[in-house]
Design a protein around this motif. Structure first.
Motif, PDB file in Angstrom:
ATOM      1  N   GLU A  91       0.829  -1.202   0.000  1.00 26.64           N
ATOM      2  CA  GLU A  91       0.000   0.000   0.000  1.00 26.64           C
ATOM      3  C   GLU A  91       0.867   1.256   0.000  1.00 26.64           C
ATOM      4  O   GLU A  91       0.550   2.243  -0.673  1.00 26.64           O
ATOM      5  CB  GLU A  91      -0.926   0.007   1.214  1.00 26.64           C
ATOM      6  CG  GLU A  91      -1.990  -1.077   1.185  1.00 26.64           C
ATOM      7  CD  GLU A  91      -1.551  -2.351   1.901  1.00 26.64           C
ATOM      8  OE1 GLU A  91      -0.336  -2.667   1.909  1.00 26.64           O
ATOM      9  OE2 GLU A  91      -2.436  -3.029   2.459  1.00 26.64           O
ATOM     10  N   ASP A  94       2.200   1.767  -3.496  1.00 25.22           N
ATOM     11  CA  ASP A  94       1.160   2.313  -4.376  1.00 25.22           C
ATOM     12  C   ASP A  94       0.948   3.804  -4.113  1.00 25.22           C
ATOM     13  O   ASP A  94       0.804   4.600  -5.048  1.00 25.22           O
ATOM     14  CB  ASP A  94      -0.157   1.561  -4.174  1.00 25.22           C
ATOM     15  CG  ASP A  94      -0.098   0.123  -4.683  1.00 25.22           C
ATOM     16  OD1 ASP A  94       0.805  -0.196  -5.486  1.00 25.22           O
ATOM     17  OD2 ASP A  94      -0.958  -0.680  -4.268  1.00 25.22           O
ATOM     18  N   TRP A  95       0.928   4.166  -2.835  1.00 26.79           N
ATOM     19  CA  TRP A  95       0.751   5.573  -2.451  1.00 26.79           C
ATOM     20  C   TRP A  95       1.888   6.419  -3.012  1.00 26.79           C
ATOM     21  O   TRP A  95       1.657   7.497  -3.571  1.00 26.79           O
ATOM     22  CB  TRP A  95       0.715   5.670  -0.923  1.00 26.79           C
ATOM     23  CG  TRP A  95       0.618   7.061  -0.376  1.00 26.79           C
ATOM     24  CD1 TRP A  95      -0.523   7.755  -0.093  1.00 26.79           C
ATOM     25  CD2 TRP A  95       1.713   7.919  -0.033  1.00 26.79           C
ATOM     26  NE1 TRP A  95      -0.202   9.004   0.390  1.00 26.79           N
ATOM     27  CE2 TRP A  95       1.159   9.121   0.446  1.00 26.79           C
ATOM     28  CE3 TRP A  95       3.100   7.785  -0.083  1.00 26.79           C
ATOM     29  CZ2 TRP A  95       1.945  10.198   0.868  1.00 26.79           C
ATOM     30  CZ3 TRP A  95       3.891   8.847   0.331  1.00 26.79           C
ATOM     31  CH2 TRP A  95       3.307  10.033   0.807  1.00 26.79           C
ATOM     32  N   ARG A 205       1.781   0.475   8.292  1.00 28.48           N
ATOM     33  CA  ARG A 205       0.456   1.049   8.510  1.00 28.48           C
ATOM     34  C   ARG A 205       0.424   1.962   9.745  1.00 28.48           C
ATOM     35  O   ARG A 205      -0.595   2.586  10.024  1.00 28.48           O
ATOM     36  CB  ARG A 205      -0.581  -0.059   8.661  1.00 28.48           C
ATOM     37  CG  ARG A 205      -0.811  -0.834   7.374  1.00 28.48           C
ATOM     38  CD  ARG A 205      -2.103  -1.606   7.393  1.00 28.48           C
ATOM     39  NE  ARG A 205      -2.360  -2.196   6.081  1.00 28.48           N
ATOM     40  CZ  ARG A 205      -2.439  -3.493   5.842  1.00 28.48           C
ATOM     41  NH1 ARG A 205      -2.269  -4.353   6.825  1.00 28.48           N
ATOM     42  NH2 ARG A 205      -2.679  -3.944   4.633  1.00 28.48           N
TER      43      ARG A 205
END
Length: 219
Positions: A91, A94-95, A205
């Motif tokens: 993630e 991707d960010w 995260r």
């Protein structure tokens, strides 16, 4: 402005320490060396193979150290077949890519190991720059690997964030002038903060990461 994220590999992209421990145990067991948690944390994690084998096998010549290192790395590649990316890593990639933030690798691992792990994780094509121990004269804790990555990216150190899990890696990143996160896969927050970590996270995260990312983008 944030222009790049630069990652260590073992213990940062992936929790691979248990596999490395087993590979060292298989390789050095015949020499009567027991690879326990204490020895791994103090003499192995974050160190180059040259340093590790000269420390653990001081009675042997350099050529023998190199031969043991090759056997250990071959054992690691045989064992490292089911590794998964650290939580939140994909993630984060991707960010970053959606915002034009470049991604680089800086590792003390040899090219064969780096290629193997990145392919197992399915992220081999996510890095614009890859610096392995084979490409530099001095590995971490020397800042040269990070300085080389910054130079190849064509950015300033203050425009990048580094991610490390070991004292030697953290020292290298900070000596190169990078804001650096300590990833807590093997050491404590206190241990990594002591050697220079600006912040620490357990996974990608963690709010402690995204608060800084968002502020650097807004800047």
């Amino acid at each position: 402005m944030l222009k790049a994220l630069i990652f260590d590999m073992d213990g940062t992209l992936v929790h691979s320490d248990p596999v490395h421990m087993e590979a060292f145990a298989q390789t050095l067991g015949p020499e009567g060396i027991v690879i326990d948690e204490h020895l791994y944390r103090t003499a192995i994690i974050g160190h180059t193979n040259e340093s590790i084998f000269s420390t653990l096998l001081p009675h042997l010549p350099v050529k023998e150290h190199e031969a043991y290192a090759e056997r250990k790395e071959a054992a690691f590649r045989r064992l490292a077949l089911e590794l998964k990316p650290l939580e939140g890593l994909l993630e984060l990639f991707d960010w970053a890519e959606a915002r034009g933030i470049r991604i680089a690798l800086v590792t003390n691992a040899p090219l064969l190991n780096a290629t193997h792990i990145l392919e197992i994780l399915g992220i081999a094509d996510r890095f614009e720059v890859k610096i392995t121990i084979d490409q530099v004269e001095r590995g971490k804790p020397d800042p040269l690997p990070y300085l080389t990555a910054v130079e190849r990216l064509g950015i300033r150190a203050e425009e990048a964030i580094a991610f490390e899990d070991s004292p030697s890696g953290m020292k290298a990143a900070k000596a190169a002038g990078l804001f650096s996160y300590g990833v807590l896969t093997g050491l404590s927050a206190a241990e990594l903060t002591k050697v220079g970590a600006d912040r620490t996270i357990e996974t990608f995260r963690d709010r402690a990461l995204w608060e800084v990312l968002e502020s650097r983008i807004a800047a």
